[in-house]
Write a protein that holds these residues in place. Structure first.
Motif, PDB file in Angstrom:
ATOM      1  N   VAL A   6      20.089 -13.080 -11.033  1.00 52.12           N
ATOM      2  CA  VAL A   6      21.128 -13.907 -10.438  1.00 52.12           C
ATOM      3  C   VAL A   6      21.750 -13.107  -9.304  1.00 52.12           C
ATOM      4  CG1 VAL A   6      23.333 -15.061 -10.812  1.00 52.12           C
ATOM      5  CG2 VAL A   6      21.602 -15.059 -12.615  1.00 52.12           C
ATOM      6  N   ALA A   7      21.723 -13.654  -8.116  1.00 49.99           N
ATOM      7  CA  ALA A   7      22.318 -12.985  -6.960  1.00 49.99           C
ATOM      8  C   ALA A   7      23.636 -13.658  -6.607  1.00 49.99           C
ATOM      9  CB  ALA A   7      21.365 -13.054  -5.767  1.00 49.99           C
ATOM     10  N   LEU A   8      24.668 -12.851  -6.449  1.00 44.48           N
ATOM     11  CA  LEU A   8      25.957 -13.376  -6.025  1.00 44.48           C
ATOM     12  C   LEU A   8      26.073 -13.208  -4.519  1.00 44.48           C
ATOM     13  CD1 LEU A   8      28.374 -12.077  -8.788  1.00 44.48           C
ATOM     14  CD2 LEU A   8      27.441 -14.359  -8.517  1.00 44.48           C
ATOM     15  N   ILE A   9      26.375 -14.279  -3.839  1.00 42.08           N
ATOM     16  CA  ILE A   9      26.511 -14.263  -2.382  1.00 42.08           C
ATOM     17  C   ILE A   9      27.987 -14.086  -2.052  1.00 42.08           C
ATOM     18  CG2 ILE A   9      26.192 -15.617  -0.288  1.00 42.08           C
ATOM     19  CD1 ILE A   9      23.974 -17.135  -1.903  1.00 42.08           C
ATOM     20  N   LEU A  10      28.303 -13.131  -1.191  1.00 45.05           N
ATOM     21  CA  LEU A  10      29.696 -12.908  -0.814  1.00 45.05           C
ATOM     22  C   LEU A  10      30.203 -14.031   0.070  1.00 45.05           C
ATOM     23  CD1 LEU A  10      29.770  -9.079  -0.096  1.00 45.05           C
ATOM     24  CD2 LEU A  10      30.609 -10.275  -2.105  1.00 45.05           C
ATOM     25  N   VAL A  11      31.419 -14.430  -0.167  1.00 47.83           N
ATOM     26  CA  VAL A  11      32.077 -15.463   0.628  1.00 47.83           C
ATOM     27  C   VAL A  11      33.290 -14.828   1.305  1.00 47.83           C
ATOM     28  CG1 VAL A  11      31.229 -17.405  -0.736  1.00 47.83           C
ATOM     29  CG2 VAL A  11      33.317 -16.281  -1.417  1.00 47.83           C
ATOM     30  N   PRO A  12      33.907 -15.512   2.275  1.00 48.16           N
ATOM     31  CA  PRO A  12      35.004 -14.902   3.046  1.00 48.16           C
ATOM     32  C   PRO A  12      36.130 -14.348   2.175  1.00 48.16           C
ATOM     33  CG  PRO A  12      34.390 -17.011   3.976  1.00 48.16           C
ATOM     34  CD  PRO A  12      33.641 -16.882   2.682  1.00 48.16           C
ATOM     35  N   ARG A  13      36.716 -13.278   2.670  1.00 47.16           N
ATOM     36  CA  ARG A  13      37.759 -12.594   1.902  1.00 47.16           C
ATOM     37  C   ARG A  13      39.071 -13.376   1.900  1.00 47.16           C
ATOM     38  NH1 ARG A  13      38.883  -6.893   3.558  1.00 47.16           N
ATOM     39  NH2 ARG A  13      36.707  -6.894   4.140  1.00 47.16           N
ATOM     40  N   PRO A  14      39.813 -13.260   0.806  1.00 43.08           N
ATOM     41  CA  PRO A  14      41.162 -13.820   0.749  1.00 43.08           C
ATOM     42  C   PRO A  14      42.147 -12.842   1.389  1.00 43.08           C
ATOM     43  CG  PRO A  14      40.635 -12.780  -1.332  1.00 43.08           C
ATOM     44  CD  PRO A  14      39.406 -12.657  -0.463  1.00 43.08           C
ATOM     45  N   SER A  15      43.396 -13.237   1.479  1.00 37.78           N
ATOM     46  CA  SER A  15      44.439 -12.314   1.938  1.00 37.78           C
ATOM     47  C   SER A  15      45.512 -12.244   0.857  1.00 37.78           C
ATOM     48  CB  SER A  15      45.032 -12.770   3.266  1.00 37.78           C
ATOM     49  OG  SER A  15      45.656 -14.031   3.121  1.00 37.78           O
ATOM     50  N   LEU A  16      46.161 -11.111   0.771  1.00 37.67           N
ATOM     51  CA  LEU A  16      47.178 -10.887  -0.257  1.00 37.67           C
ATOM     52  C   LEU A  16      48.486 -10.528   0.416  1.00 37.67           C
ATOM     53  CD1 LEU A  16      47.609 -10.670  -3.362  1.00 37.67           C
ATOM     54  CD2 LEU A  16      47.057  -8.238  -3.154  1.00 37.67           C
ATOM     55  N   SER A  17      49.582 -11.108  -0.068  1.00 36.67           N
ATOM     56  CA  SER A  17      50.903 -10.804   0.483  1.00 36.67           C
ATOM     57  C   SER A  17      51.899 -10.582  -0.646  1.00 36.67           C
ATOM     58  CB  SER A  17      51.378 -11.938   1.398  1.00 36.67           C
ATOM     59  OG  SER A  17      51.457 -13.159   0.683  1.00 36.67           O
ATOM     60  N   CYS A  81      43.062  -8.759  -4.196  1.00 35.96           N
ATOM     61  CA  CYS A  81      42.582  -9.899  -4.966  1.00 35.96           C
ATOM     62  C   CYS A  81      41.173 -10.269  -4.520  1.00 35.96           C
ATOM     63  CB  CYS A  81      43.531 -11.095  -4.862  1.00 35.96           C
ATOM     64  SG  CYS A  81      43.707 -11.799  -3.203  1.00 35.96           S
ATOM     65  N   GLN A  82      40.549 -11.074  -5.337  1.00 38.49           N
ATOM     66  CA  GLN A  82      39.184 -11.525  -5.116  1.00 38.49           C
ATOM     67  C   GLN A  82      39.068 -12.872  -5.831  1.00 38.49           C
ATOM     68  OE1 GLN A  82      36.390  -8.786  -6.914  1.00 38.49           O
ATOM     69  NE2 GLN A  82      34.947  -9.107  -5.254  1.00 38.49           N
ATOM     70  N   TYR A  83      38.190 -13.741  -5.349  1.00 43.52           N
ATOM     71  CA  TYR A  83      38.026 -15.030  -6.018  1.00 43.52           C
ATOM     72  C   TYR A  83      36.557 -15.303  -6.297  1.00 43.52           C
ATOM     73  CZ  TYR A  83      36.883 -16.950  -1.391  1.00 43.52           C
ATOM     74  OH  TYR A  83      36.310 -17.203  -0.172  1.00 43.52           O
ATOM     75  N   ARG A  84      36.326 -16.227  -7.222  1.00 44.71           N
ATOM     76  CA  ARG A  84      34.968 -16.590  -7.621  1.00 44.71           C
ATOM     77  C   ARG A  84      34.782 -18.097  -7.542  1.00 44.71           C
ATOM     78  NH1 ARG A  84      32.342 -12.270 -10.146  1.00 44.71           N
ATOM     79  NH2 ARG A  84      33.752 -10.512 -10.387  1.00 44.71           N
ATOM     80  N   VAL A  85      33.606 -18.483  -7.080  1.00 45.00           N
ATOM     81  CA  VAL A  85      33.217 -19.886  -6.968  1.00 45.00           C
ATOM     82  C   VAL A  85      32.049 -20.093  -7.936  1.00 45.00           C
ATOM     83  CG1 VAL A  85      32.333 -21.647  -5.385  1.00 45.00           C
ATOM     84  CG2 VAL A  85      33.944 -19.923  -4.562  1.00 45.00           C
ATOM     85  N   LEU A  86      32.038 -21.220  -8.642  1.00 50.33           N
ATOM     86  CA  LEU A  86      30.997 -21.447  -9.652  1.00 50.33           C
ATOM     87  C   LEU A  86      29.711 -22.055  -9.116  1.00 50.33           C
ATOM     88  CD1 LEU A  86      33.090 -22.714 -12.690  1.00 50.33           C
ATOM     89  CD2 LEU A  86      32.166 -20.434 -12.280  1.00 50.33           C
ATOM     90  N   GLU A  87      29.820 -23.006  -8.213  1.00 53.64           N
ATOM     91  CA  GLU A  87      28.626 -23.729  -7.743  1.00 53.64           C
ATOM     92  C   GLU A  87      28.427 -23.609  -6.252  1.00 53.64           C
ATOM     93  OE1 GLU A  87      26.253 -25.239  -9.533  1.00 53.64           O
ATOM     94  OE2 GLU A  87      27.282 -24.624 -11.356  1.00 53.64           O
ATOM     95  N   PRO A  88      27.431 -22.924  -5.787  1.00 54.89           N
ATOM     96  CA  PRO A  88      26.612 -21.955  -6.512  1.00 54.89           C
ATOM     97  C   PRO A  88      27.439 -20.704  -6.801  1.00 54.89           C
ATOM     98  CG  PRO A  88      26.047 -21.887  -4.191  1.00 54.89           C
ATOM     99  CD  PRO A  88      27.076 -22.981  -4.376  1.00 54.89           C
ATOM    100  N   PRO A  89      27.029 -19.891  -7.786  1.00 54.00           N
ATOM    101  CA  PRO A  89      27.823 -18.711  -8.158  1.00 54.00           C
ATOM    102  C   PRO A  89      27.997 -17.762  -6.974  1.00 54.00           C
ATOM    103  CG  PRO A  89      26.022 -19.062  -9.706  1.00 54.00           C
ATOM    104  CD  PRO A  89      25.814 -20.012  -8.565  1.00 54.00           C
ATOM    105  N   ARG A  90      29.251 -17.556  -6.607  1.00 55.88           N
ATOM    106  CA  ARG A  90      29.561 -16.659  -5.494  1.00 55.88           C
ATOM    107  C   ARG A  90      30.836 -15.899  -5.789  1.00 55.88           C
ATOM    108  NH1 ARG A  90      30.106 -20.716  -0.811  1.00 55.88           N
ATOM    109  NH2 ARG A  90      30.824 -21.975  -2.538  1.00 55.88           N
ATOM    110  N   VAL A  91      30.938 -14.710  -5.209  1.00 55.85           N
ATOM    111  CA  VAL A  91      32.145 -13.901  -5.330  1.00 55.85           C
ATOM    112  C   VAL A  91      32.590 -13.513  -3.922  1.00 55.85           C
ATOM    113  CG1 VAL A  91      30.843 -11.745  -5.630  1.00 55.85           C
ATOM    114  CG2 VAL A  91      33.179 -11.902  -6.489  1.00 55.85           C
ATOM    115  N   SER A  92      33.897 -13.510  -3.707  1.00 55.61           N
ATOM    116  CA  SER A  92      34.409 -13.181  -2.378  1.00 55.61           C
ATOM    117  C   SER A  92      34.414 -11.679  -2.153  1.00 55.61           C
ATOM    118  CB  SER A  92      35.838 -13.710  -2.213  1.00 55.61           C
ATOM    119  OG  SER A  92      36.761 -12.912  -2.936  1.00 55.61           O
ATOM    120  N   GLU A  93      34.592 -11.333  -0.889  1.00 53.33           N
ATOM    121  CA  GLU A  93      34.912  -9.952  -0.572  1.00 53.33           C
ATOM    122  C   GLU A  93      36.319  -9.699  -1.111  1.00 53.33           C
ATOM    123  OE1 GLU A  93      34.056  -8.448   3.429  1.00 53.33           O
ATOM    124  OE2 GLU A  93      33.356 -10.485   3.865  1.00 53.33           O
TER     125      GLU A  93
END
Length: 120
Positions: A6-17, A81-93
């Motif tokens: 299973v390969a996780l594809i990185l998605v755009p990073r969130p911002s934290l304040s 912080c970091q976020y995860r998306v289920l479909e398709p499985p992805r994790v953010s920077e």
């Protein structure tokens, strides 16, 4: 049977304040807001590289709030912080880390923050 990869594809990073963004003293409450560029299944908050908390998200939410109530000196660390998306499985920077500075005196906190902005 071949192993499944299973390969996780990185998605755009969130911002934290931080809110308040300055002058956090002992006993205060501070809120860390993770702003997402897209809806996510869940959001994770890290403190010095260790998972501190996570939130399951509604499919339309693009911000997660994490509150630190009655701040202690040991809460003065780096957060991201970091976020995860289920479909398709992805994790953010990871978001760019922010550092929570906690002081014992509110007047000192404001002075310290002002001095940061005056430095050349």
């Amino acid at each position: 049977m071949a192993p499944t990869v299973v390969a996780l594809i990185l998605v755009p990073r969130p911002s934290l304040s931080l809110h308040p963004s300055q002058g956090v003293s002992l006993g205060d409450t501070v809120t860390l807001r993770c702003h997402l560029p897209q809806p996510a299944a869940w959001v994770e908050l890290y403190q010095d590289g260790l998972l501190r908390s996570y939130k399951c998200m509604d499919k339309h939410q693009v911000m997660a709030e994490f509150s630190l109530v009655c701040v202690k000196l040991e809460d003065a660390r780096k957060y991201w912080c970091q976020y995860r998306v289920l479909e398709p499985p992805r994790v953010s920077e990871k978001s760019v880390p922010i550092e929570l500075v906690v002081v014992q005196d509110k007047a000192l906190a404001v002075t310290t923050e002002a001095a940061k902005h005056e430095m050349p």
